[in-house]
Design a protein around this motif. Structure first.
Motif, PDB file in Angstrom:
ATOM      1  N   ASP A 226     -16.730  25.005 -13.652  1.00 22.79           N
ATOM      2  CA  ASP A 226     -15.596  24.715 -12.541  1.00 22.79           C
ATOM      3  C   ASP A 226     -16.001  23.611 -11.898  1.00 22.79           C
ATOM      4  N   SER A 227     -15.394  22.306 -12.057  1.00 16.10           N
ATOM      5  CA  SER A 227     -15.967  21.137 -11.449  1.00 16.10           C
ATOM      6  C   SER A 227     -15.391  21.218 -10.200  1.00 16.10           C
ATOM      7  N   ALA A 228     -14.040  21.664 -10.025  1.00 14.77           N
ATOM      8  CA  ALA A 228     -13.276  21.450  -8.813  1.00 14.77           C
ATOM      9  C   ALA A 228     -14.041  22.129  -7.646  1.00 14.77           C
TER      10      ALA A 228
ATOM     11  N   MET B 270     -20.117  19.936  -2.824  1.00 14.55           N
ATOM     12  CA  MET B 270     -21.185  19.161  -2.729  1.00 14.55           C
ATOM     13  C   MET B 270     -21.711  18.996  -1.261  1.00 14.55           C
ATOM     14  N   ASN B 271     -20.652  18.765  -0.269  1.00 19.40           N
ATOM     15  CA  ASN B 271     -21.019  18.414   0.920  1.00 19.40           C
ATOM     16  C   ASN B 271     -21.158  19.467   1.953  1.00 19.40           C
ATOM     17  N   ALA B 272     -21.363  20.800   1.500  1.00 22.27           N
ATOM     18  CA  ALA B 272     -21.717  21.953   2.295  1.00 22.27           C
ATOM     19  C   ALA B 272     -22.925  22.114   2.794  1.00 22.27           C
ATOM     20  N   PRO B 273     -22.911  22.557   3.976  1.00 17.04           N
ATOM     21  CA  PRO B 273     -24.286  22.599   4.664  1.00 17.04           C
ATOM     22  C   PRO B 273     -25.443  23.320   4.093  1.00 17.04           C
ATOM     23  N   GLU B 274     -25.155  24.243   2.961  1.00 17.05           N
ATOM     24  CA  GLU B 274     -26.201  24.915   2.145  1.00 17.05           C
ATOM     25  C   GLU B 274     -26.601  23.852   1.293  1.00 17.05           C
TER      26      GLU B 274
ATOM     27  N   ILE C  93     -27.139  20.502  -7.184  1.00 15.11           N
ATOM     28  CA  ILE C  93     -27.529  21.517  -6.117  1.00 15.11           C
ATOM     29  C   ILE C  93     -26.422  22.407  -6.153  1.00 15.11           C
ATOM     30  N   ALA C  94     -25.100  21.853  -5.903  1.00 15.02           N
ATOM     31  CA  ALA C  94     -23.743  22.612  -5.787  1.00 15.02           C
ATOM     32  C   ALA C  94     -23.771  23.603  -7.076  1.00 15.02           C
ATOM     33  N   THR C  95     -24.023  22.974  -8.217  1.00 17.25           N
ATOM     34  CA  THR C  95     -24.120  23.555  -9.441  1.00 17.25           C
ATOM     35  C   THR C  95     -25.167  24.791  -9.546  1.00 17.25           C
ATOM     36  N   LEU C  96     -26.279  24.592  -9.220  1.00 18.41           N
ATOM     37  CA  LEU C  96     -27.176  25.747  -9.060  1.00 18.41           C
ATOM     38  C   LEU C  96     -26.552  26.765  -8.208  1.00 18.41           C
TER      39      LEU C  96
ATOM     40  N   GLN D 125     -25.872   6.829  -5.234  1.00 18.95           N
ATOM     41  CA  GLN D 125     -25.617   7.249  -6.482  1.00 18.95           C
ATOM     42  C   GLN D 125     -26.544   8.710  -6.857  1.00 18.95           C
ATOM     43  N   SER D 126     -27.751   8.361  -6.333  1.00 21.30           N
ATOM     44  CA  SER D 126     -28.942   9.420  -6.482  1.00 21.30           C
ATOM     45  C   SER D 126     -28.477  10.613  -5.478  1.00 21.30           C
ATOM     46  N   VAL D 127     -27.954  10.282  -4.424  1.00 20.71           N
ATOM     47  CA  VAL D 127     -27.487  11.351  -3.430  1.00 20.71           C
ATOM     48  C   VAL D 127     -26.375  12.246  -4.071  1.00 20.71           C
ATOM     49  N   LEU D 128     -25.509  11.495  -4.904  1.00 23.28           N
ATOM     50  CA  LEU D 128     -24.342  12.100  -5.176  1.00 23.28           C
ATOM     51  C   LEU D 128     -24.604  13.109  -6.550  1.00 23.28           C
ATOM     52  N   SER D 129     -25.615  12.383  -7.480  1.00 22.79           N
ATOM     53  CA  SER D 129     -26.079  13.218  -8.618  1.00 22.79           C
ATOM     54  C   SER D 129     -26.873  14.530  -7.868  1.00 22.79           C
TER      55      SER D 129
END
Length: 248
Positions: free
Chosen positions: A187-189, A195-199, A147-150, A138-142
């Protein structure tokens, strides 16, 4: 041959340099008597042990502090100028405060409002957040969501997500994160797809590597310029550290 009594030997040993007092040269009987005398002295004066422990702890703390300063200096670019962490507060502040956080960490949550108050009331602190999820899936998901949002929506959106996640109660799920993003007008989608991108992987991996180099194993951990604070510290303590850093 004339032999000194054990009490005299102990007094002499304390008065002479270490190399001048060699227990190995004593006879077995003298060593036994000396040990008994030392034990008797410590039993009669137990405060000496506490004093010695205090000196040892102070020396260990000073050694840890010196080691931390060296570690921070070697890793300064990754800590303060990595180009991928969120930066807030006064971007031109005279002091940089870095926090390693895990959104599921109770002490990170406890520190959140106090750190915000410190940065706001001081007005001259540059604040950097390092995503360091160590308390499970759950920590990793958060952290991945933050990070993806940033990366996709920028610093203002990240700050809203960060504040929401650090106060979030209940289990963290992908559906819950999507709802959270929707409630914040994001844009949640797109964020979920990132979220699982290499970046995103790279940010987490680099923060983990940095933490390992800095010998950080828990959250929250703070770096205030060259000082490292391992664990939660109340607001007034943080202010005192900031004042000390400025004074030096």
């Amino acid at each position: 041959m004339t032999r000194l009594p054990a009490a005299a030997l102990m007094t002499l040993g304390l008065a002479l340099p270490a190399q001048a007092f060699d227990v190995a040269t004593m006879t077995a009987a003298e060593r036994e008597a000396f040990r008994a005398e030392v034990r008797s002295y410590l039993m009669d004066n137990p405060e000496v042990l506490m004093e010695a422990i205090g000196v040892l702890e102070q020396r260990q703390a000073e050694a840890q502090s010196a080691n931390d300063v060296a570690l921070v200096q070697v890793n300064a670019d990754a800590l303060f100028r990595d180009g991928q962490s969120w930066v807030g507060g006064n971007l031109d502040g005279d002091i940089t405060l870095v926090e390693f956080i895990d959104y599921r960490c109770g002490y990170c949550r406890k520190a959140h409002d106090e750190v915000a108050e410190l940065v706001s009331s001081d007005g001259n602190i540059r604040f950097v957040v390092k995503e360091f999820p160590i308390l499970g899936d759950q920590s990793v998901l958060s952290s991945r969501f933050a990070i993806a949002t940033l990366q996709l929506a920028g610093g203002d959106a990240y700050k809203r997500v960060h504040d929401a996640l650090i106060t979030f109660r209940g289990n963290v799920t992908e559906d819950g994160l999507k709802s959270l993003g929707d409630s914040l007008g994001l844009d949640s989608a797109a964020i979920m797809g990132r979220m699982n991108a290499p970046e995103v992987d790279a940010v987490i991996a680099e923060n983990q590597g940095l933490a390992q180099r800095l010998q950080i194993s828990g959250t929250p951990t703070f770096v205030v310029e060259t000082q490292m604070l391992r664990g939660y510290m109340p607001l007034e303590g943080m202010r005192r550290i900031v004042d000390e850093v400025r004074a030096n």
